[in-house]
Scaffold this active site. Structure first.
Site, PDB file in Angstrom:
ATOM      1  N   ARG A  67       0.752  -1.342   0.102  1.00 20.29           N
ATOM      2  CA  ARG A  67       0.148   0.083   0.082  1.00 20.29           C
ATOM      3  C   ARG A  67       0.885   1.515  -0.018  1.00 20.29           C
ATOM      4  O   ARG A  67       0.370   2.348   0.440  1.00 20.29           O
ATOM      5  CB  ARG A  67      -1.092   0.050   1.099  1.00 20.29           C
ATOM      6  CG  ARG A  67      -1.831  -1.069   1.226  1.00 20.29           C
ATOM      7  CD  ARG A  67      -3.253  -0.927   1.932  1.00 20.29           C
ATOM      8  NE  ARG A  67      -3.890  -1.955   2.088  1.00 20.29           N
ATOM      9  CZ  ARG A  67      -3.850  -3.039   2.735  1.00 20.29           C
ATOM     10  NH1 ARG A  67      -3.053  -2.893   3.891  1.00 20.29           N
ATOM     11  NH2 ARG A  67      -4.724  -4.263   2.493  1.00 20.29           N
ATOM     12  N   LYS A  84       8.996  23.364 -13.091  1.00 18.71           N
ATOM     13  CA  LYS A  84       8.159  22.289 -13.142  1.00 18.71           C
ATOM     14  C   LYS A  84       7.827  22.269 -11.321  1.00 18.71           C
ATOM     15  O   LYS A  84       6.490  21.904 -11.235  1.00 18.71           O
ATOM     16  CB  LYS A  84       8.771  21.002 -13.355  1.00 18.71           C
ATOM     17  CG  LYS A  84       7.800  19.824 -13.143  1.00 18.71           C
ATOM     18  CD  LYS A  84       7.618  18.602 -14.364  1.00 18.71           C
ATOM     19  CE  LYS A  84       6.266  17.695 -13.709  1.00 18.71           C
ATOM     20  NZ  LYS A  84       6.387  16.751 -14.585  1.00 18.71           N
ATOM     21  N   GLU A  97      -2.982  18.802 -11.032  1.00 21.25           N
ATOM     22  CA  GLU A  97      -3.601  19.189 -12.342  1.00 21.25           C
ATOM     23  C   GLU A  97      -4.995  19.440 -12.473  1.00 21.25           C
ATOM     24  O   GLU A  97      -5.868  18.916 -13.289  1.00 21.25           O
ATOM     25  CB  GLU A  97      -3.098  18.244 -13.605  1.00 21.25           C
ATOM     26  CG  GLU A  97      -3.365  18.793 -14.861  1.00 21.25           C
ATOM     27  CD  GLU A  97      -2.430  18.017 -15.972  1.00 21.25           C
ATOM     28  OE1 GLU A  97      -1.805  17.413 -15.682  1.00 21.25           O
ATOM     29  OE2 GLU A  97      -2.970  18.163 -17.011  1.00 21.25           O
ATOM     30  N   ASN A 116       1.305  20.836 -20.386  1.00 23.09           N
ATOM     31  CA  ASN A 116       1.090  20.015 -21.780  1.00 23.09           C
ATOM     32  C   ASN A 116       1.312  21.002 -23.165  1.00 23.09           C
ATOM     33  O   ASN A 116       0.900  20.636 -24.194  1.00 23.09           O
ATOM     34  CB  ASN A 116      -0.489  19.733 -21.684  1.00 23.09           C
ATOM     35  CG  ASN A 116      -0.821  18.836 -20.412  1.00 23.09           C
ATOM     36  OD1 ASN A 116       0.342  18.131 -20.274  1.00 23.09           O
ATOM     37  ND2 ASN A 116      -1.911  18.752 -20.041  1.00 23.09           N
ATOM     38  N   HIS A 161       0.809  14.514 -28.612  1.00 17.76           N
ATOM     39  CA  HIS A 161       0.415  13.101 -28.449  1.00 17.76           C
ATOM     40  C   HIS A 161      -0.402  12.365 -29.741  1.00 17.76           C
ATOM     41  O   HIS A 161      -0.162  11.262 -29.911  1.00 17.76           O
ATOM     42  CB  HIS A 161      -0.749  13.188 -27.320  1.00 17.76           C
ATOM     43  CG  HIS A 161      -0.056  13.242 -25.882  1.00 17.76           C
ATOM     44  ND1 HIS A 161      -0.646  13.742 -24.924  1.00 17.76           N
ATOM     45  CD2 HIS A 161       1.261  12.925 -25.476  1.00 17.76           C
ATOM     46  CE1 HIS A 161       0.120  13.885 -24.020  1.00 17.76           C
ATOM     47  NE2 HIS A 161       1.397  13.182 -24.179  1.00 17.76           N
ATOM     48  N   HIS A 199       8.806  10.742 -28.277  1.00 15.13           N
ATOM     49  CA  HIS A 199       8.085  11.624 -27.582  1.00 15.13           C
ATOM     50  C   HIS A 199       8.482  13.172 -27.713  1.00 15.13           C
ATOM     51  O   HIS A 199       7.681  14.124 -28.076  1.00 15.13           O
ATOM     52  CB  HIS A 199       7.909  11.393 -25.896  1.00 15.13           C
ATOM     53  CG  HIS A 199       7.116  12.475 -25.149  1.00 15.13           C
ATOM     54  ND1 HIS A 199       5.678  12.453 -25.185  1.00 15.13           N
ATOM     55  CD2 HIS A 199       7.242  13.298 -24.403  1.00 15.13           C
ATOM     56  CE1 HIS A 199       5.317  13.505 -24.450  1.00 15.13           C
ATOM     57  NE2 HIS A 199       6.336  14.073 -23.815  1.00 15.13           N
TER      58      HIS A 199
HETATM   59  N1  LIG Z   1       5.526  10.947 -15.029  1.00 18.49           N
HETATM   60  C1  LIG Z   1       5.551  12.085 -15.804  1.00 18.49           C
HETATM   61  O1  LIG Z   1       5.399  12.921 -15.178  1.00 18.49           O
HETATM   62  C2  LIG Z   1       6.149  11.877 -17.232  1.00 18.49           C
HETATM   63  C3  LIG Z   1       6.464  13.021 -17.723  1.00 18.49           C
HETATM   64  C4  LIG Z   1       6.797  12.734 -19.110  1.00 18.49           C
HETATM   65  C5  LIG Z   1       7.015  11.430 -19.764  1.00 18.49           C
HETATM   66  N2  LIG Z   1       6.747  10.496 -18.871  1.00 18.49           N
HETATM   67  C6  LIG Z   1       6.902   9.189 -19.855  1.00 18.49           C
HETATM   68  O2  LIG Z   1       8.238   8.869 -19.719  1.00 18.49           O
HETATM   69  C7  LIG Z   1       8.426   8.167 -20.634  1.00 18.49           C
HETATM   70  C8  LIG Z   1       9.713   8.319 -21.650  1.00 18.49           C
HETATM   71  O3  LIG Z   1      10.765   8.475 -20.903  1.00 18.49           O
HETATM   72  P1  LIG Z   1      12.133   8.642 -21.689  1.00 18.49           P
HETATM   73  O4  LIG Z   1      12.427   9.444 -22.624  1.00 18.49           O
HETATM   74  O5  LIG Z   1      13.228   8.883 -20.648  1.00 18.49           O
HETATM   75  O6  LIG Z   1      12.367   7.209 -22.111  1.00 18.49           O
HETATM   76  P2  LIG Z   1      12.987   5.680 -21.640  1.00 18.49           P
HETATM   77  O7  LIG Z   1      12.919   5.540 -20.409  1.00 18.49           O
HETATM   78  O8  LIG Z   1      12.497   4.619 -22.462  1.00 18.49           O
HETATM   79  O9  LIG Z   1      14.634   6.187 -22.007  1.00 18.49           O
HETATM   80  C9  LIG Z   1      15.029   6.033 -23.436  1.00 18.49           C
HETATM   81  C10 LIG Z   1      15.680   4.922 -23.932  1.00 18.49           C
HETATM   82  O10 LIG Z   1      17.117   5.419 -23.357  1.00 18.49           O
HETATM   83  C11 LIG Z   1      17.828   4.376 -22.401  1.00 18.49           C
HETATM   84  N3  LIG Z   1      18.480   5.111 -21.653  1.00 18.49           N
HETATM   85  C12 LIG Z   1      17.954   5.584 -20.423  1.00 18.49           C
HETATM   86  N4  LIG Z   1      19.139   6.489 -19.851  1.00 18.49           N
HETATM   87  C13 LIG Z   1      20.268   6.121 -20.409  1.00 18.49           C
HETATM   88  C14 LIG Z   1      21.308   6.309 -20.209  1.00 18.49           C
HETATM   89  N5  LIG Z   1      21.806   7.274 -19.470  1.00 18.49           N
HETATM   90  N6  LIG Z   1      22.316   5.813 -21.229  1.00 18.49           N
HETATM   91  C15 LIG Z   1      21.976   4.959 -22.425  1.00 18.49           C
HETATM   92  N7  LIG Z   1      20.729   4.927 -22.713  1.00 18.49           N
HETATM   93  C16 LIG Z   1      19.916   5.221 -21.581  1.00 18.49           C
HETATM   94  C17 LIG Z   1      16.573   3.496 -22.206  1.00 18.49           C
HETATM   95  O11 LIG Z   1      16.861   2.280 -22.046  1.00 18.49           O
HETATM   96  C18 LIG Z   1      15.765   3.504 -23.101  1.00 18.49           C
HETATM   97  O12 LIG Z   1      15.817   2.747 -24.445  1.00 18.49           O
HETATM   98  C19 LIG Z   1       7.331   7.979 -21.626  1.00 18.49           C
HETATM   99  O13 LIG Z   1       6.591   6.652 -21.178  1.00 18.49           O
HETATM  100  C20 LIG Z   1       6.293   9.053 -21.002  1.00 18.49           C
HETATM  101  O14 LIG Z   1       4.906   8.642 -20.951  1.00 18.49           O
HETATM  102  C21 LIG Z   1       6.179  10.583 -17.666  1.00 18.49           C
HETATM  103 ZN   LIG Z   2       6.280  15.543 -22.521  1.00 15.96          ZN
END
Ligand SMILES: NC(=O)c1ccc[n+]([C@@H]2O[C@H](COP(=O)([O-])OP(=O)(O)OC[C@H]3O[C@@H](n4cnc5c(N)ncnc54)[C@H](O)[C@@H]3O)[C@@H](O)[C@H]2O)c1
Ligand SMILES: [Zn+2]
Length: 377
Positions: free
Chosen positions: A130, A235, A245, A253, A260, A274
């Site tokens: 939890r 942020k 939000e 956004n 999106h 993204h």
């Molecule tokens: N919670 C939130 O507020 C919020 C906000 C924005 C995005 N998101 C989410 O975040 C996700 C995208 O995150 P992301 O862009 O970090 O993608 P990700 O976590 O998939 O990382 C991108 C790629 O880079 C690799 N990687 C990560 N760190 C590395 C490093 N230091 N060296 C080498 N490779 C590395 C990972 O293995 C992956 O293949 C989406 O699912 C999105 O929905 C969440």
């Molecule tokens: Zn974003």
């Protein structure tokens, strides 16, 4: 006892949320301080690391060493890299691993990775027993400036992204900017779109600073730390005023309504990351604002110029494999944003640094705009 490794002084940004407040420590080499920070925060806590296979290869050993330096033993669960790990099967795997590692309420989960790991590990931490506290150690630029801060956690449903989740704030964020040195250039650039977003939505001086200093942000060093700190400060301030939000947080956004839809059209694949989708979306949000007479066309062109300068896409035609027509994109926008009676809520701008939440934007007007933009190939 091992002496703490020497690191440069961090920039510390506070997220003020009453009893859920926490610090973001930003700086090159900050990972080495992780164990001591955790020991100070939670004396005697054990740690379970959640990471992906790629991040583990680069940074697991250093993370374990940083914990061991403070006498903290850690278990570790690893999932495959990529968005497909934000799934029920992987959530189950992580929850079961945390339980079998005997993680208890007083222990901590460490999310070591990009946004995928932060979202997945954060949700697992919210659910197991939890709710267990967790620490974010973001390893992508996107995660350091965006997903690791603010407490949104989620996995994806077959109906869409981030549909199963919880608000669960971390108790600490350690953003070691050196971890980004191993990040592929395309991933770094995509994360930069979110950095530019902060300037565009609320800080014209920061955007102007980025226009001049972006090469140094990409190169690493103090400019990178500064850009991450400014982003986190904005942020943190917005989240501090609107954690759930219900209002202002929606400003984050900017570029995401169009973005999106493009991501969904590309099937959330490597065709369009993204941040790349958000770059397109921000360029369009400014162009749409100009079309509505909110800002001069030259201001929208200035935004495009900067995004293009760093190598981010600004035209839909840049997406490999192309994009569907305006009607299909409008369907995707409607699914994402729940159009009400032909009206949309949209983040528009009166200029660089002056974005606002516009309610009641006519979908027909957005469609006409998309038809015009898609015709420009
Ligand atoms: N919670 C939130 O507020 C919020 C906000 C924005 C995005 N998101 C989410 O975040 C996700 C995208 O995150 P992301 O862009 O970090 O993608 P990700 O976590 O998939 O990382 C991108 C790629 O880079 C690799 N990687 C990560 N760190 C590395 C490093 N230091 N060296 C080498 N490779 C590395 C990972 O293995 C992956 O293949 C989406 O699912 C999105 O929905 C969440
Ligand atoms: Zn974003």
């Amino acid at each position: 006892m091992t002496a703490p490794l020497r690191t440069s002084d961090p920039i510390v940004v506070a997220v003020a949320l009453g009893e859920r407040s926490y610090d973001i420590a930003i700086g090159r080499g900050q990972l080495a301080t992780l164990g001591h920070r955790i020991a100070a925060l939670r004396p005697g806590a054990r740690v379970a690391i959640v990471t992906d296979e790629t991040v583990a290869r680069h940074h697991r050993a250093a993370t374990e060493a940083a914990l061991a330096a403070a006498g903290i033993g850690a278990s570790c669960v690893t999932v495959p890299p990529g968005e497909s790990s934000k799934s029920f099967p992987m959530l189950e795997r992580v929850c079961e691993a945390l339980i079998s590692a005997r993680v208890e309420r007083a222990d901590l989960v460490v999310a070591l990775g990009g946004g995928v790991i932060g979202d997945l590990a954060g949700l697992a931490a919210a659910l197991v027993r939890r709710g267990i506290d967790y620490v974010q150690v973001p390893t992508t630029l996107l995660a350091q400036v965006d997903s690791a801060v603010g407490g949104k956690t989620a996995i994806d449903s077959s109906h869409g992204k981030n549909l199963v989740g919880a608000f669960h704030q971390p108790v600490l964020v350690v953003a070691d900017t050196a971890l980004l040195d191993t990040l592929p250039a395309r991933q770094f650039r995509a994360g930069y779109a979110e950095v530019a977003k902060y300037g565009l939505l609320g800080d014209a001086a920061f955007f102007a600073w980025l226009e001049t200093n972006w090469p140094d942000v990409f190169a690493g060093g103090p400019a990178r730390e500064h850009a991450i700190a400014v982003s986190c400060r904005m942020k943190a301030a917005i989240v501090g005023r609107d954690e759930r939000e219900t209002g202002e947080r929606a400003l984050l956004n900017l570029g995401h309504t169009f973005g999106h839809a493009f991501e969904a059209a590309a099937g959330f694949s490597d065709r369009l990351l993204h941040g790349e989708a958000i770059s397109l979306g921000m360029a369009l949000a400014f162009a749409f604002s100009a079309r509505r007479g909110l800002l001069p066309a030259a201001e929208a062109e200035r935004v495009e110029r900067h995004l293009a300068a760093v190598g981010l896409p600004i035209h839909v035609s840049a997406v490999a494999g192309g994009m569907p027509d305006a009607d299909r994109l409008m369907e995707l926008i409607a699914q994402d944003k729940k159009v009400k009676r032909g009206k949309l809520t949209f983040i528009l701008a009166r200029g660089v640094g002056s974005s606002f939440i516009a309610h009641g934007v006519d979908t027909a007007e957005v469609r006409d705009f998309l038809v015009e933009k898609l015709a420009r190939r």
